[in-house]
Design a protein around this motif. Structure first.
Motif, short mmCIF file in Angstrom:
data_model
loop_
_atom_site.label_atom_id
_atom_site.label_comp_id
_atom_site.label_asym_id
_atom_site.label_seq_id
_atom_site.Cartn_x
_atom_site.Cartn_y
_atom_site.Cartn_z
N GLY A 236 1.86 -21.61 -5.31
CA GLY A 236 2.62 -21.22 -6.49
C GLY A 236 3.44 -22.34 -7.08
N ASN A 237 2.99 -23.58 -6.86
CA ASN A 237 3.72 -24.75 -7.36
C ASN A 237 3.16 -25.16 -8.72
OD1 ASN A 237 4.93 -27.26 -7.79
ND2 ASN A 237 4.98 -27.73 -5.61
N VAL A 238 3.70 -24.53 -9.76
CA VAL A 238 3.18 -24.76 -11.11
C VAL A 238 3.47 -26.17 -11.60
CG1 VAL A 238 3.26 -23.95 -13.50
CG2 VAL A 238 3.37 -22.31 -11.64
N ASP A 239 4.58 -26.76 -11.18
CA ASP A 239 4.92 -28.12 -11.62
C ASP A 239 3.85 -29.12 -11.17
OD1 ASP A 239 7.23 -27.26 -12.84
OD2 ASP A 239 8.51 -27.66 -11.11
N VAL A 240 3.39 -28.98 -9.92
CA VAL A 240 2.34 -29.87 -9.44
C VAL A 240 1.04 -29.61 -10.20
CG1 VAL A 240 0.86 -30.41 -7.45
CG2 VAL A 240 3.34 -30.23 -7.17
N LEU A 241 0.73 -28.33 -10.46
CA LEU A 241 -0.48 -28.01 -11.22
C LEU A 241 -0.45 -28.69 -12.58
CD1 LEU A 241 -1.42 -24.23 -10.79
CD2 LEU A 241 -2.86 -26.23 -10.38
N ARG A 242 0.71 -28.64 -13.24
CA ARG A 242 0.83 -29.28 -14.56
C ARG A 242 0.60 -30.79 -14.46
NH1 ARG A 242 5.57 -25.76 -15.54
NH2 ARG A 242 5.00 -24.18 -17.09
N THR A 243 1.09 -31.38 -13.39
CA THR A 243 0.91 -32.82 -13.21
C THR A 243 -0.56 -33.16 -12.98
OG1 THR A 243 3.12 -33.06 -12.25
CG2 THR A 243 1.53 -34.81 -11.79
N VAL A 244 -1.22 -32.38 -12.13
CA VAL A 244 -2.59 -32.67 -11.76
C VAL A 244 -3.54 -32.49 -12.94
CG1 VAL A 244 -4.52 -31.95 -10.30
CG2 VAL A 244 -2.23 -32.14 -9.34
N VAL A 245 -3.31 -31.48 -13.77
CA VAL A 245 -4.25 -31.20 -14.87
C VAL A 245 -4.37 -32.40 -15.81
CG1 VAL A 245 -2.60 -30.15 -16.47
CG2 VAL A 245 -5.00 -29.45 -16.51
N ASP A 246 -3.29 -33.14 -15.95
CA ASP A 246 -3.33 -34.31 -16.84
C ASP A 246 -4.05 -35.50 -16.20
OD1 ASP A 246 -1.93 -33.02 -18.85
OD2 ASP A 246 0.02 -33.60 -18.06
N LEU A 247 -4.30 -35.44 -14.89
CA LEU A 247 -4.94 -36.55 -14.19
C LEU A 247 -6.43 -36.34 -13.97
CD1 LEU A 247 -2.21 -37.09 -11.42
CD2 LEU A 247 -2.50 -38.39 -13.54
N VAL A 248 -6.90 -35.11 -14.17
CA VAL A 248 -8.31 -34.80 -13.93
C VAL A 248 -9.12 -35.06 -15.20
CG1 VAL A 248 -9.92 -32.93 -13.36
CG2 VAL A 248 -7.73 -33.10 -12.18
N PRO A 249 -10.29 -35.70 -15.09
CA PRO A 249 -11.10 -35.98 -16.29
C PRO A 249 -11.52 -34.71 -17.02
CG PRO A 249 -11.91 -37.19 -14.37
CD PRO A 249 -10.89 -36.22 -13.86
N GLU A 250 -11.84 -34.85 -18.29
CA GLU A 250 -12.34 -33.73 -19.08
C GLU A 250 -13.56 -33.12 -18.41
OE1 GLU A 250 -11.08 -32.35 -21.69
OE2 GLU A 250 -9.51 -33.78 -22.24
N GLY A 251 -13.68 -31.80 -18.50
CA GLY A 251 -14.81 -31.12 -17.90
C GLY A 251 -14.37 -29.83 -17.24
N PHE A 252 -15.24 -29.28 -16.39
CA PHE A 252 -14.98 -27.97 -15.79
C PHE A 252 -13.67 -27.93 -15.02
CE2 PHE A 252 -15.11 -25.23 -12.06
CZ PHE A 252 -15.28 -23.99 -12.66
N HIS A 253 -13.44 -28.90 -14.13
CA HIS A 253 -12.27 -28.83 -13.26
C HIS A 253 -10.97 -28.92 -14.06
CE1 HIS A 253 -15.40 -30.01 -10.25
NE2 HIS A 253 -14.81 -29.03 -9.63
N ARG A 254 -10.95 -29.77 -15.06
CA ARG A 254 -9.74 -29.84 -15.88
C ARG A 254 -9.52 -28.51 -16.62
NH1 ARG A 254 -7.22 -34.75 -18.89
NH2 ARG A 254 -5.67 -33.74 -20.21
N ALA A 255 -10.61 -27.94 -17.12
CA ALA A 255 -10.50 -26.68 -17.87
C ALA A 255 -9.97 -25.56 -16.98
CB ALA A 255 -11.86 -26.31 -18.45
N ILE A 256 -10.47 -25.47 -15.73
CA ILE A 256 -10.03 -24.35 -14.89
C ILE A 256 -8.61 -24.55 -14.37
CG2 ILE A 256 -10.90 -25.16 -12.64
CD1 ILE A 256 -11.90 -22.24 -12.22
N ILE A 257 -8.22 -25.80 -14.12
CA ILE A 257 -6.83 -26.04 -13.72
C ILE A 257 -5.88 -25.68 -14.86
CG2 ILE A 257 -5.14 -27.77 -12.99
CD1 ILE A 257 -7.46 -29.23 -11.58
N HIS A 258 -6.26 -26.05 -16.09
CA HIS A 258 -5.45 -25.70 -17.26
C HIS A 258 -5.31 -24.19 -17.38
CE1 HIS A 258 -3.80 -25.64 -21.28
NE2 HIS A 258 -4.84 -24.96 -21.72
#
Length: 388
Positions: free
Chosen positions: A220-242
């Protein structure tokens, strides 16, 4: 490409100056094959086999020919242990023939006893322990995962001491901690300071970032999720983290649905579609690909339908569905979550105790202790914890 070409050239030079010419030509052939130079590789392996009839050259030749059964027939484990490179050749034979994890662990353990400071062997052994921990028949699930974590951390330490890239070691360490439920540890190992302890190349590894995202979601650490989404390349994984960030921040339903539409548009593999269904169902989203989903014979349709019930607040319906389904670790965890939400703590703890025995995994008992403690059942939690 250039590294493999350079290595092949060095092996050829060694062959020209060594009595064991066939072996070094065979090693050069492997490097050329890895670099995509098939014709030159074939030429050198033919030269190697004409010069030497040794076990090593024969094993390398059949490995190049992609015949793993012949590798194992020609190169016994005890002979492979005499040469670090032949260890890798024999391991290829084991992996490619789907040898049992017990056999592979025994071989890698023997190899690591011979070559004690080999981070590569530690990483291979760690992955194999993780693989065994996922098998239904395993009798050492938690111990295997802890061993994998210890091996990965030791490999990371050695790679760092040698100033080599330790991202592969960090990747397996994060995976081990993730399946152990040590979510804060995953974040610590997978992120750069100040949030974590990873070096830049380790934190930049895509698989490490995805492990961190999974851990942040579970914790439930949304702050880390927000950080990671900006570091993942465009594509499926970035879309699902967002989409997961939006799901966990009470986003507008229309915005959330649009985000999951984008996830579905990026889902090109079966694994990605499964991740989409499971994640979108948790948000009560109208799902794409319903026909494909309902045609599945595993536990995914049950998990998705149960999560849709829970997203609508229909916890009793989810409990009935899950109790009537084939019990797996995934359905058990979801059932425990539903029971916890309706306040049936004793039933939730009972399911976890049964799961600990059924799946030979004490992490279920740890979860039971957490549930008891969070519901002011401290005496019961202490009693259960003392039995671990």
């Amino acid at each position: 490409y250039s590294v493999h070409l350079g290595a092949s050239r060095l092996f050829e030079l060694a062959a020209d100056r060594s009595p064991d010419r066939g072996y070094f030509y065979a090693r050069a052939a492997v490097e050329l094959g890895t670099a995509g130079e098939a014709d030159r590789s074939a030429e050198l392996i033919a030269r190697a086999t004409s010069l030497s009839a040794s076990m090593a050259v024969k094993a390398i030749a059949v490995a190049l020919a992609e015949d793993p059964r012949a590798v194992l027939a020609i190169l016994p484990a005890d002979e492979a242990l005499n040469d670090p490179y032949l260890v890798a050749v024999h391991l290829y034979g084991l992996r490619a023939t789907s040898a049992s994890t017990d056999l592979t662990i025994a071989f890698l353990t023997a190899a690591l006893e011979r070559y004690r400071d080999s981070p590569g062997l530690m990483i291979e052994l760690a992955w194999t322990y993780l693989q065994r921990s996922q098998e239904p028949s395993t009798t050492s699930r938690t111990a295997d995962r802890n061993t994998a974590l210890e091996l990965a951390l030791k490999a990371r330490r050695l790679r760092r001491e040698w100033r080599a890239d330790a991202s592969d070691a960090t990747r397996v360490a994060c995976q081990a901690a993730l399946v152990l439920g040590a979510y804060d540890r995953v974040i610590q190992m997978g992120m750069e300071p100040p949030e974590g302890e990873a070096l830049a190349d380790e934190a930049a590894n895509l698989e490490v970032r995805l492990s961190v995202a999974q851990a942040a979601l579970a914790a439930g650490n949304v702050d880390v999720l927000r950080t990671v989404v900006d570091l993942v390349p465009e594509g499926f994984h970035r879309a699902i983290i967002h989409a997961e960030v939006l799901l966990n921040t009470d986003a507008d339903p229309t915005v959330l649905a649009s985000a999951y539409d984008a996830v579905w548009a990026e889902a090109t593999t079966e694994e990605e579609r499964v991740l989409y269904w499971l994640s979108a169902a948790a948000g009560g989203i109208a799902l794409h690909g319903i026909d494909e989903l309902q045609a599945r014979t595993d536990d995914v349709p049950v998990l998705v339908n149960a999560q849709l019930h829970m997203a609508r607040g229909e916890h009793d319906a989810a409990i009935t569905l899950l109790r009537g389904s084939r019990r797996t670790e995934h359905t058990t965890r979801l059932l425990v979550g539903a029971l916890n939400r309706v306040g049936d703590i004793d039933a939730a703890v009972g399911e976890l105790k049964t799961a600990a025995t059924r799946f030979n995994d004490t992490s279920h008992l740890v979860r039971a202790v957490e549930i008891l403690g969070s519901n002011d059942r401290r005496r019961d939690a202490a009693a259960l914890a003392s039995a671990l």
